[in-house]
Write a protein that holds these residues in place. Sequence first.
Motif, PDB file in Angstrom:
ATOM      1  N   GLY A   1      18.722  -9.477  31.556  1.00 19.54           N
ATOM      2  CA  GLY A   1      19.742 -10.458  31.189  1.00 19.54           C
ATOM      3  C   GLY A   1      19.868 -10.080  29.750  1.00 19.54           C
ATOM      4  O   GLY A   1      19.850  -9.054  29.274  1.00 19.54           O
ATOM      5  N   SER A   2      19.842 -11.255  28.721  1.00 16.51           N
ATOM      6  CA  SER A   2      20.181 -11.085  27.487  1.00 16.51           C
ATOM      7  C   SER A   2      18.803 -10.711  26.742  1.00 16.51           C
ATOM      8  O   SER A   2      18.986 -10.241  25.583  1.00 16.51           O
ATOM      9  CB  SER A   2      20.800 -12.241  26.842  1.00 16.51           C
ATOM     10  OG  SER A   2      20.064 -13.373  27.085  1.00 16.51           O
ATOM     11  N   PHE A   3      17.736 -11.049  27.291  1.00 15.96           N
ATOM     12  CA  PHE A   3      16.634 -11.090  26.286  1.00 15.96           C
ATOM     13  C   PHE A   3      15.424 -10.457  27.468  1.00 15.96           C
ATOM     14  O   PHE A   3      14.930 -11.025  28.324  1.00 15.96           O
ATOM     15  CB  PHE A   3      15.887 -12.412  25.650  1.00 15.96           C
ATOM     16  CG  PHE A   3      16.383 -12.059  24.050  1.00 15.96           C
ATOM     17  CD1 PHE A   3      17.299 -12.373  23.689  1.00 15.96           C
ATOM     18  CD2 PHE A   3      15.208 -11.903  23.626  1.00 15.96           C
ATOM     19  CE1 PHE A   3      17.463 -12.171  22.093  1.00 15.96           C
ATOM     20  CE2 PHE A   3      15.113 -11.777  22.215  1.00 15.96           C
ATOM     21  CZ  PHE A   3      16.355 -11.815  21.469  1.00 15.96           C
ATOM     22  N   SER A   4      14.788  -9.288  27.058  1.00 15.51           N
ATOM     23  CA  SER A   4      13.882  -8.772  27.702  1.00 15.51           C
ATOM     24  C   SER A   4      12.619  -9.721  27.619  1.00 15.51           C
ATOM     25  O   SER A   4      12.314 -10.235  26.513  1.00 15.51           O
ATOM     26  CB  SER A   4      13.514  -7.268  27.472  1.00 15.51           C
ATOM     27  OG  SER A   4      13.577  -7.163  26.069  1.00 15.51           O
ATOM     28  N   PRO A   5      11.479  -9.681  28.502  1.00 12.30           N
ATOM     29  CA  PRO A   5      10.503 -10.673  28.529  1.00 12.30           C
ATOM     30  C   PRO A   5       9.365 -10.528  27.390  1.00 12.30           C
ATOM     31  O   PRO A   5       9.129 -11.362  26.762  1.00 12.30           O
ATOM     32  CB  PRO A   5       9.528 -10.317  29.608  1.00 12.30           C
ATOM     33  CG  PRO A   5      10.658  -9.748  30.706  1.00 12.30           C
ATOM     34  CD  PRO A   5      11.519  -8.847  29.759  1.00 12.30           C
ATOM     35  N   LEU A   6       8.933  -9.247  26.977  1.00 14.82           N
ATOM     36  CA  LEU A   6       8.291  -9.538  25.559  1.00 14.82           C
ATOM     37  C   LEU A   6       8.882  -9.802  24.269  1.00 14.82           C
ATOM     38  O   LEU A   6       8.263 -10.627  23.679  1.00 14.82           O
ATOM     39  CB  LEU A   6       7.665  -7.800  25.456  1.00 14.82           C
ATOM     40  CG  LEU A   6       6.733  -7.726  24.400  1.00 14.82           C
ATOM     41  CD1 LEU A   6       5.711  -8.939  24.431  1.00 14.82           C
ATOM     42  CD2 LEU A   6       6.232  -6.387  23.983  1.00 14.82           C
TER      43      LEU A   6
END
Length: 369
Positions: free
Chosen positions: A340-345
């Motif tokens: 998406g627009s922001f990866s988890p870490l």
Amino acid sequence: LQKNASSRCKHATDTVIQLAQTHKTKPDPNGLVFGTVFTDHMLTIEWSLEEGWQKPHIQPFGNLSIHPGCSALHYAVQLFEGMKAYRGPDNKVRLFRPMINMKRMLKSAHRACLPSFDCAELLECIKKLVEVDQDWVPHSDSASLYIRPTFLGTEPTLGVKKPNKALLFVILGPVGSYFSTGAKPVSLWADSKYIRAWRGGTGDCKMGGNYGASIYAQYEAVDYGCQQVLWLYGDDHQITEVGTMNLFLYWINEKGEEELATPPLDGIILPGVTRQSILELGRKWGEFKVSERYLTMADLRQALEENRVREMFGSGTACVVSPVGRILYQGENLHIPCEGSFSPLASRLLKELTDIQYGRTPSDWSCIV
């Protein structure tokens, strides 16, 4: 502000405050463009070799009057800092680890042959300025008040020398998201054609010349369809910084270890406040290895081929955390995993840091004005 025999040290308590008679209209925090709007007041502090530091002045925002022959204009005897003030849900205004900025500014001043100063006293002056213009701190959890301390050599001479006059000033301005794409992953152009910094240079100091010299490459990156430059160094194409940000790689390293890595502070990397905070948070969590180590484009390319790359992101005061989605390198598009627009870490770090900055999470990193 300076503690030596020639300084006649002035303190923040000596600050002369002249309030503006008229006030500008404050903009909508949702439509702010970085660095284009400024508050009603500014801080100025003059220094001379003969008289040392003069009284700090908080005065109406306005143009500076400097001699056309001053060293800042001709030889880039100049430096700056970047920090922010945040308004929390409790309506209190906070700074984020500001003493790190003060110490970095002092280090830059030494490298630029500008006079020393007392970090704590300068910070108190900045707090006073923010307090005067506190109504400019946006009532928003996505906007903030940017603080730009700047230090110039102002001696009226064309001689290439240590200046005997200087001006330290601070201006403020409300800011929203740094990148035009908002929170979307950025694309990078990686090429060894241009070099941001080199050993023995000033890459580890926040000097204007470092940034002015990077603009040409930035426009070439745009011509290649990318938003930022991924700065490389050396024949082995070491990864150093991205645009004006520090860089992090979250991956499974060559030894099969889960690792968050960023280039070491070897003199060409700016010691970012957000960078330091991410390293300290990662080590505090203890969930993966946290390293300051060299990374090359060959390392990255091989890790991508072997599906060992999890995330890549930049970090800095202006953007906090900015995920990387694509790198154009040697004619090839390297796609970085990004959900998406922001990866988890990156998303977790962004939340943890902004919760501290806006006062939602109590922390000794936060400093109430």
